[in-house]
Design a protein around this motif. Structure first.
Motif, short mmCIF file in Angstrom:
data_model
loop_
_atom_site.label_atom_id
_atom_site.label_comp_id
_atom_site.label_asym_id
_atom_site.label_seq_id
_atom_site.Cartn_x
_atom_site.Cartn_y
_atom_site.Cartn_z
N UNK A 284 27.05 -7.25 54.54
CA UNK A 284 25.75 -7.37 53.74
C UNK A 284 25.34 -5.96 53.97
N UNK A 285 25.26 -5.23 52.65
CA UNK A 285 24.87 -4.00 52.86
C UNK A 285 23.47 -3.83 52.32
N UNK A 286 22.43 -3.14 53.29
CA UNK A 286 21.05 -3.08 52.89
C UNK A 286 20.87 -1.74 52.44
N UNK A 287 20.70 -1.45 51.33
CA UNK A 287 21.02 0.12 50.97
C UNK A 287 19.59 0.65 50.12
N UNK A 288 19.29 1.70 50.35
CA UNK A 288 18.00 2.02 49.46
C UNK A 288 18.50 2.99 48.49
N UNK A 289 19.55 3.36 48.32
CA UNK A 289 20.19 4.41 47.31
C UNK A 289 21.17 3.64 46.29
N UNK A 290 20.97 3.18 45.31
CA UNK A 290 21.89 2.45 44.40
C UNK A 290 23.18 3.30 44.03
N UNK A 291 23.13 4.45 44.25
CA UNK A 291 24.44 5.44 43.76
C UNK A 291 25.06 5.93 45.13
N UNK A 292 25.91 5.25 45.73
CA UNK A 292 26.15 5.72 46.97
C UNK A 292 27.39 5.30 47.43
N UNK A 293 27.90 5.69 48.41
CA UNK A 293 29.31 5.66 48.81
C UNK A 293 29.66 4.10 49.22
N UNK A 294 28.45 3.32 49.70
CA UNK A 294 28.73 1.80 50.12
C UNK A 294 28.72 1.14 48.82
N UNK A 295 28.10 1.64 47.59
CA UNK A 295 28.03 0.92 46.53
C UNK A 295 29.40 1.08 45.72
N UNK A 296 30.10 2.19 46.04
CA UNK A 296 31.23 2.36 45.47
C UNK A 296 32.51 1.65 46.24
N UNK A 297 32.33 1.40 47.53
CA UNK A 297 33.17 0.49 48.32
C UNK A 297 32.88 -1.03 47.74
N UNK A 298 31.63 -1.70 47.64
CA UNK A 298 31.60 -2.84 47.17
C UNK A 298 32.24 -3.04 46.13
#
Length: 388
Positions: free
Chosen positions: A140-154
């Protein structure tokens, strides 16, 4: 004239403080926006979380770095007690250095990643290590930045059964150096997603806390400004249950926004006496976070009275959800569970750190302009992990 924390927008811009001040003040509205976001995403959230949380053997790990880690530390004990689930809080900085001490190969695990930027090297490395080591792993990724490395990973994994990313409302991706809107919103999201709280009850609690914090943002301006002008060389925060993690976060805020000019310490209410009490001297401020739980509160009061009787610290202060006539106990008039008191306590700590930063002539939006410490950590080498 637009103002934040009783400073004009123009004044804050001249003093490098506009982002931090705005991001502290916007939090109550951000929390309301978060409620709406979670309502909109409810079908996806339930599809992902319901089968996971139905497994009593599921291991839940709350993780992040810095403030993001301390949010997990604050929530894990409360979630473990209230939901009877296996909830733990480990920093990504701990997991990356020695993953086998924190990740269990054969235990079904949900990794909850707190990430403001989503680009911290340890955040990405923790996710990859978990997928490498844990045979049945979910994220479960709780992120504040829509354009990030975790988004890329997902996007790369493209597996909705294994990964759910929630990008928190616009404004949570703090532009200031210190985490304010981001950390409070990630804590709130986790509380609402994993806390087993009835939807109606959660809505009422968030609305009440948002209103309380809007009031305290005005009410606490005088005292935080007064405290900031005192010559405190040390600030010590203490609290039990949820508030040990919040004390840790509060201590970090002072340290960050004063660029280390004030030495800080955190501890539990009972832990302070076991050596760390030596930190208190004649130029210290001690802040106690009181619990609403009647049993825990007995220990809060004992320590507070002891510190006042010692008469060593310059100032001893307490925040409490209960009304008090004591002039050094600041009441927030909130009789909800301790998990909700987290939010006004965070706001106070942020306001005090902000004022302390200004008192040193620093720029809160970037207290380290020479770049030795950065808003997003740099200089970390991530090494391959070879499992034996």
């Amino acid at each position: 004239m637009q103002q934040y924390l009783n400073y004009s927008k123009e004044w804050l811009e001249r003093h490098g403080a506009i982002h931090t001040a705005k991001e502290i003040c916007q939090q109550p509205q951000i929390w309301r926006d978060l409620l709406q976001l979670l309502s909109q995403r409810q079908p996806q959230i339930e599809t992902f979380l319901t089968p996971l949380l139905a497994d009593p053997n599921l291991v839940i790990i709350l993780t992040g770095a810095g403030s993001s880690a301390f949010g997990g530390v604050a929530l894990a004990p409360w979630l473990r007690e209230q939901t009877k689930r296996n909830v733990y809080a480990y920093g990504t900085t701990e997991i990356v250095a020695d993953p086998l001490q924190y990740l269990s190969t054969h235990k079904k695990t949900l990794i909850v990643s707190f990430a403001r930027s989503g680009n911290s090297p340890e955040s990405v490395a923790t996710v990859k290590l978990a997928d490498q080591i844990v045979s049945d792993c979910y994220h479960l990724f709780l992120t504040c930045n829509p354009n990030c490395a975790l988004t890329d990973y997902a996007h790369q994994k493209n597996n909705a059964q294994r990964i759910l990313q929630l990008v928190l409302p616009e404004g949570t991706h703090d532009l200031g150096f210190a985490m304010t809107s981001s950390i409070s919103s990630m804590i709130l999201a986790t509380l609402l997603l994993l806390g087993g709280i009835d939807t109606h009850q959660a809505y009422d609690a968030v609305m009440k806390i948002a209103t309380i914090c809007e009031h305290q943002l005005l009410n606490w301006q005088t005292i935080t400004k007064q405290l900031a002008q005192k010559n405190h060389e040390r600030v010590i925060y203490v609290g039990s249950s949820c508030f040990t993690g919040i004390a840790q976060e509060a201590a970090l805020k002072i340290l960050e926004l004063t660029a280390g000019k004030i030495a800080t310490r955190f501890d539990s209410i009972l832990g302070l006496r076991h050596g760390p009490k030596f930190m208190i001297n004649g130029k210290s401020l001690v802040v106690c976070f009181f619990s609403n739980d009647a049993y825990i509160h007995q220990y809060d009061i004992d320590l507070f009275n002891e510190l006042e009787h010692d008469n060593i610290a310059t100032d001893v202060l307490a925040l409490s959800g209960q009304q008090s006539t004591h002039k050094q106990i600041l009441s927030v008039d909130c009789h909800l569970s301790d998990c909700w008191l987290i939010f006004p306590y965070l706001v106070f700590a942020q306001m005090l750190a902000f004022e302390k930063s200004l008192s040193f002539g620093l720029t809160p939006d970037n207290p380290c302009p020479t770049g030795e410490v950065n808003r997003v950590v740099k200089g970390v080498t991530i090494y391959p992990f070879h499992q034996i």
